[in-house]
Enzyme design. Structure first.
Site, PDB file in Angstrom:
ATOM      1  N   GLY A   1       0.793  -1.223   0.000  1.00 44.50           N
ATOM      2  CA  GLY A   1       0.000   0.000   0.000  1.00 44.50           C
ATOM      3  C   GLY A   1       0.827   1.276   0.000  1.00 44.50           C
TER       4      GLY A   1
ATOM      5  N   LYS B   1       4.461   1.126  -4.346  1.00 47.29           N
ATOM      6  CA  LYS B   1       5.473   0.484  -5.194  1.00 47.29           C
ATOM      7  C   LYS B   1       4.965   0.268  -6.621  1.00 47.29           C
ATOM      8  CE  LYS B   1       5.755  -3.141  -2.546  1.00 47.29           C
ATOM      9  NZ  LYS B   1       4.798  -2.686  -1.516  1.00 47.29           N
TER      10      LYS B   1
ATOM     11  N   TYR C   1       2.382   1.552  -8.108  1.00 49.05           N
ATOM     12  CA  TYR C   1       2.046   2.830  -8.734  1.00 49.05           C
ATOM     13  C   TYR C   1       3.296   3.452  -9.353  1.00 49.05           C
ATOM     14  CZ  TYR C   1       0.388   7.624  -9.348  1.00 49.05           C
ATOM     15  OH  TYR C   1       0.072   8.845  -9.884  1.00 49.05           O
TER      16      TYR C   1
ATOM     17  N   ASP D   1       9.440  -4.902  -8.747  1.00 45.05           N
ATOM     18  CA  ASP D   1       8.417  -4.507  -7.781  1.00 45.05           C
ATOM     19  C   ASP D   1       8.462  -5.558  -6.669  1.00 45.05           C
ATOM     20  OD1 ASP D   1       6.129  -3.701  -6.454  1.00 45.05           O
ATOM     21  OD2 ASP D   1       4.848  -3.678  -8.236  1.00 45.05           O
TER      22      ASP D   1
ATOM     23  N   GLY E   1       5.710  -6.816  -0.378  1.00 43.96           N
ATOM     24  CA  GLY E   1       5.571  -5.892   0.742  1.00 43.96           C
ATOM     25  C   GLY E   1       6.614  -6.162   1.821  1.00 43.96           C
TER      26      GLY E   1
HETATM   27  P1  ADP Z   1       1.958  -1.178  -3.277  1.00 46.87           P
HETATM   28  O1  ADP Z   1       2.243  -1.676  -4.668  1.00 46.87           O
HETATM   29  O2  ADP Z   1       3.187  -0.684  -2.578  1.00 46.87           O
HETATM   30  O3  ADP Z   1       1.220  -2.164  -2.450  1.00 46.87           O
HETATM   31  P2  ADP Z   1       0.231   0.697  -4.645  1.00 46.87           P
HETATM   32  O4  ADP Z   1       1.201   1.168  -5.672  1.00 46.87           O
HETATM   33  O5  ADP Z   1      -0.786  -0.277  -5.116  1.00 46.87           O
HETATM   34  O6  ADP Z   1       1.003   0.114  -3.378  1.00 46.87           O
HETATM   35  O7  ADP Z   1      -0.442   1.995  -4.022  1.00 46.87           O
HETATM   36  C1  ADP Z   1      -1.512   1.940  -3.124  1.00 46.87           C
HETATM   37  C2  ADP Z   1      -2.546   2.993  -3.519  1.00 46.87           C
HETATM   38  O8  ADP Z   1      -2.014   4.297  -3.420  1.00 46.87           O
HETATM   39  C3  ADP Z   1      -3.031   2.837  -4.947  1.00 46.87           C
HETATM   40  O9  ADP Z   1      -4.416   3.075  -4.990  1.00 46.87           O
HETATM   41  C4  ADP Z   1      -2.289   3.904  -5.706  1.00 46.87           C
HETATM   42  O10 ADP Z   1      -3.014   4.370  -6.819  1.00 46.87           O
HETATM   43  C5  ADP Z   1      -2.097   4.990  -4.666  1.00 46.87           C
HETATM   44  N1  ADP Z   1      -0.840   5.700  -4.853  1.00 46.87           N
HETATM   45  C6  ADP Z   1       0.389   5.218  -4.559  1.00 46.87           C
HETATM   46  N2  ADP Z   1       1.345   6.112  -4.829  1.00 46.87           N
HETATM   47  C7  ADP Z   1       0.738   7.193  -5.326  1.00 46.87           C
HETATM   48  C8  ADP Z   1       1.193   8.479  -5.800  1.00 46.87           C
HETATM   49  N3  ADP Z   1       2.502   8.803  -5.811  1.00 46.87           N
HETATM   50  N4  ADP Z   1       0.266   9.353  -6.238  1.00 46.87           N
HETATM   51  C9  ADP Z   1      -1.048   9.036  -6.226  1.00 46.87           C
HETATM   52  N5  ADP Z   1      -1.543   7.854  -5.794  1.00 46.87           N
HETATM   53  C10 ADP Z   1      -0.675   6.941  -5.350  1.00 46.87           C
HETATM   54 MG    MG Z   2       1.849  -3.566  -5.451  1.00 45.91          MG
END
Ligand code: ADP
Ligand code: MG
Length: 336
Positions: A107, A110, A112, A254, A257
């Site tokens: 969350g 990463k 994103y 990627d 977590g």
């Molecule tokens: P992870 O891959 O680390 O588990 P995500 O990339 O899925 O996390 O991000 C979690 C949420 O936060 C997603 O809904 C994503 O769209 C949002 N998010 C993450 N980073 C950003 C950012 N820099 N700007 C806008 N939204 C973001």
């Molecule tokens: Mg992810």
């Protein structure tokens, strides 16, 4: 922060809906390369002394403020690509291997940052797009030809799965070639001629990713995803009548977590999974620390300066991207 060839950056994402619902306060500030965390005042009852309440500053190669899109200082996907993707491509077109890892809790942003969601392309599609633009420019010269191969794999419980060929069941073997180093046997390496082609493959691969729910986040991914580009440039030298070849591998990872198994309420099989994931992550940490020691001269190769690549599948497969392709494993003779 790392030594010479290693850059470490941090990015702060916006609040998610859960954080907004809870009325969370942002305790992160970023100034230039610094990230400053200020403990909230309502943490006072848990503090053991004034030291626990003092702001803590951490220095990185860069701190990206992506907390609020309306902020003039907001760092968007394009900013990250300009700072990280472009220099990476510069190096790749020189023939050097390189890689990017996204590390953080589930969350934290990463996927994103790496892949992006919808139209908000992350650094992986941006690198691909930029790569094909550069190739178009280079191939204006009729004596230059480039090829791009792509593979996309997932490491789950120290096992390798092909995301571009999900029918090859579960467990691909990792082998070692005497001159080119570690590789995955039977992994699909597809030649791609355009950004559109590569984008279709990315979409297929992303759908194939293993997703196992944890208590922390239903869609949390518990695997490491490794997207690899192999760029080969062939130039015919009209003076010497010789063909020169440059090859570089780009690994875009990627990571799973980084949360600890115990804090996610995992038990049984899921706990073992957590331990395996942490083993890969801790090995990666030790490999990077060892490389930083070697590059700053703090340690000499052999004299306690051995890099523990073999301790996890992830680090073993990325050996020639982490340690460089110009040292232990010189690329195959250019002319043979
Ligand atoms: P992870 O891959 O680390 O588990 P995500 O990339 O899925 O996390 O991000 C979690 C949420 O936060 C997603 O809904 C994503 O769209 C949002 N998010 C993450 N980073 C950003 C950012 N820099 N700007 C806008 N939204 C973001
Ligand atoms: Mg992810």
């Amino acid at each position: 922060a790392g030594g010479g060839n290693i850059k470490v950056v941090v990015r702060c994402r916006p609040f998610n809906s859960r954080e907004i619902d809870r009325g969370s306060k942002c305790i992160v500030e970023m100034k230039n390369n610094q990230t400053v965390l200020t403990p909230p005042s309502d943490a006072a009852h848990g503090a053991k002394g004034p030291k626990d309440l003092a702001p803590k500053a951490f220095a990185f190669d860069r701190s990206y403020w992506s907390f609020d899109k309306s902020d003039p200082d907001y760092a968007g996907q394009e900013n990250l690509h300009n700072d990280l993707g472009k220099p990476l491509l510069d190096n790749a077109f020189q023939g050097y291997n390189n890689c990017i890892f996204a590390y953080g809790q589930t969350g934290s942003g990463k996927s994103y940052s790496m892949m992006g969601y919808g139209k908000e392309h992350g650094i992986i599609p941006k690198i691909c797009q930029d790569m094909f633009e550069r190739i178009g420019g280079l191939q204006q010269d009729k004596n230059t030809r480039c090829t791009v191969e792509v593979s996309y794999l997932e490491i789950y419980n120290e096992r390798v799965r092909d995301l571009l060929n999900p029918s090859t069941k579960g467990n691909l073997k990792v082998r070692e070639h005497p001159s080119t180093g570690p590789y995955v046997e039977d992994l699909a390496k597809l030649v791609v001629g355009s950004f559109q082609e590569i984008e279709n493959l990315m979409d297929e691969g992303n759908k194939a990713r293993t997703v196992a729910a944890t208590n922390m986040n239903e869609t949390s991914s518990r695997s490491h995803a490794v997207f690899t580009l192999i760029l080969t440039q062939k130039t015919f030298d009209t003076d010497t009548k010789m063909e020169l070849e440059k090859q570089a591998k780009i690994s875009l990872v990627d990571l799973a977590g980084s949360e600890r198994a115990t804090s996610t309420g995992a038990t049984g099989a899921r706990l073992k999974e957590g331990a395996e994931i942490n083993r890969s992550l801790s090995t990666l940490g030790r490999v990077i620390a060892a490389l930083a020691d070697l590059s700053t001269g703090k340690k000499k190769k052999g004299a306690g300066g051995t890099v523990p690549y073999r301790d996890s599948v992830l680090t073993w497969l990325l050996k020639d991207s982490l340690g460089g392709n110009n040292s232990e494993y010189p690329a195959l003779c250019r002319f043979c």
